[in-house]
Design an enzyme around this catalytic site. Sequence first.
Site, mmCIF file in Angstrom:
data_model
loop_
_atom_site.group_PDB
_atom_site.id
_atom_site.type_symbol
_atom_site.label_atom_id
_atom_site.label_comp_id
_atom_site.label_asym_id
_atom_site.label_seq_id
_atom_site.Cartn_x
_atom_site.Cartn_y
_atom_site.Cartn_z
ATOM 1 N N GLY A 167 0.810 -1.206 0.000
ATOM 2 C CA GLY A 167 0.000 0.000 0.000
ATOM 3 C C GLY A 167 0.846 1.260 0.000
ATOM 4 O O GLY A 167 1.921 1.309 -0.606
ATOM 5 N N SER A 168 0.383 2.254 0.716
ATOM 6 C CA SER A 168 1.010 3.576 0.640
ATOM 7 C C SER A 168 2.377 3.668 1.292
ATOM 8 O O SER A 168 3.070 4.669 1.122
ATOM 9 C CB SER A 168 0.076 4.623 1.255
ATOM 10 O OG SER A 168 -1.092 4.768 0.461
ATOM 11 N N THR A 169 2.795 2.642 2.051
ATOM 12 C CA THR A 169 4.166 2.685 2.571
ATOM 13 C C THR A 169 5.174 2.678 1.422
ATOM 14 O O THR A 169 6.288 3.185 1.567
ATOM 15 C CB THR A 169 4.446 1.494 3.513
ATOM 16 O OG1 THR A 169 4.246 0.268 2.804
ATOM 17 C CG2 THR A 169 3.539 1.544 4.732
#
Length: 485
Positions: free
Chosen positions: A213-215
């Site tokens: 995801g956004s990591t």
Amino acid sequence: MNKTIRRASVFALLLVFALLVRATWVQFYEGQALADDKDNRRNAIETYSAPLGNIIVGGRSVTGSAPTTTGDLKYKRTYTDGELYAAVTGYASQAYAPTQLEGIYTDLLNGTDSRLKSVMDTLTNQRADPGNVVTTIDPDVQKAAYDALGDKKGGAVAIDPKTGKILAVVSTPSYDPSSLTDANTAGVAWKKLTSDPDKPLTNRALRQPLPPGSTFKLVVAAAALEDGLYSSVDEKTDSPNPYPLPGTTGVLENENPSAPCANASIRVALQYSCNNVFGKMAVDLGQEKVKAMAEKFGFNDDKLDVPVRAYTSVYPSDMYPSETAQTGIGQFDVTATPLQMAMVSAAIANGGKLVSPHMVSQITNSGGDVLQDYDDEAGSKEIVSSSTAEQLQSAMQTVVEEGTGTNAQIPGATVGGKTGTAQHGENNSEVPYAWFTSYGKSDSSGKEVAVAVVVEQSNAARSEVSGNGLAAPVAKAMMEAALKD
């Protein structure tokens, strides 16, 4: 001598010669293979004829050996706080092949490693006293992660950015390795563990890559700064909101429609986790540049040994631009382990240099003499420039101080992080994965730590699943334990 007798004699001699050749072949060429055969009962009898060496955590043995009461195996393996350390130790079983550190250091722990033998052991062909494995695991950080994950399904890793020492490796739900050690009872435990839908034998910290995801936006941001696409984290980007996915009628929208994501800087885009910014950034850079940066951090490395072999974290190839945009937010076919995302934060925290992560400090003989020192052997490589690292540190601090990662704030420490909520299932039909990766630096002692946490499933309602809500508190607990004076 008549012809018949002569022929019979020659034939008999040939048979004797054939038997001698076969005996010689078995003894000198097939002997070792037969001795090493997993079905050779003598191996198990020899291995468990005496206590095994131990795995050490924080100066204390978390393994042991106990006499058996039945059968021809004199000893069996025992574990202290087995569920807590299962993702580190693995198991040594009388019935099944050993795993994790137990498997990697089998020869050392059972005394057959040639480095353990004295001159007398060599002359008499006696088994040496077993050696010990000294880990880098910090028991306080390990327990903090285990307790914070609780009944959630997930994994967590903590690394000292300066040294590469892995301070914690936790996977939940866990299991007690002691249940698999005794051949008389291991079968029942094995059947129960392997049929459990929560897969407690899976090491989620090292060996289960999931969409990050956004990591993953940290990797894309690093690529953009290193490439010069943007000169700083505070330069405005060219990012329409929503972002039209190239070659399709679809758009890339943001979780928070009111967030100031149109043409947002990298700092603001990380703060609010703007999908439009990083989707377009990945397309502008091109998949090869994003892939190159991902691989510098450790993605696509199929030989990442710490020393347990970690599963490969993947950045894909041969994508359409619309798919490249999806990778910019850690979706499509991007996958990562908690170890991998902890490595990303560790490199950023360490001024752009990644020290080889490892969870074994030393191996020793029975007297404590060091046979190999992995701390001294840990190398480092530059992933990004110190300037890029400093800018990303600053932007990650904004995420924790004012953005989506406020649950990771720690008084007396500087903390930077990035949340992630990764889609799961077709059309995001399953409960999303909650991620958080971060670093912390004590303002007083200078201690540092980098962590990554993924929560696959919890009792939280779907609408409450977020990196900040589920994963950040676990990361905070780990960082507090690592940074305490």
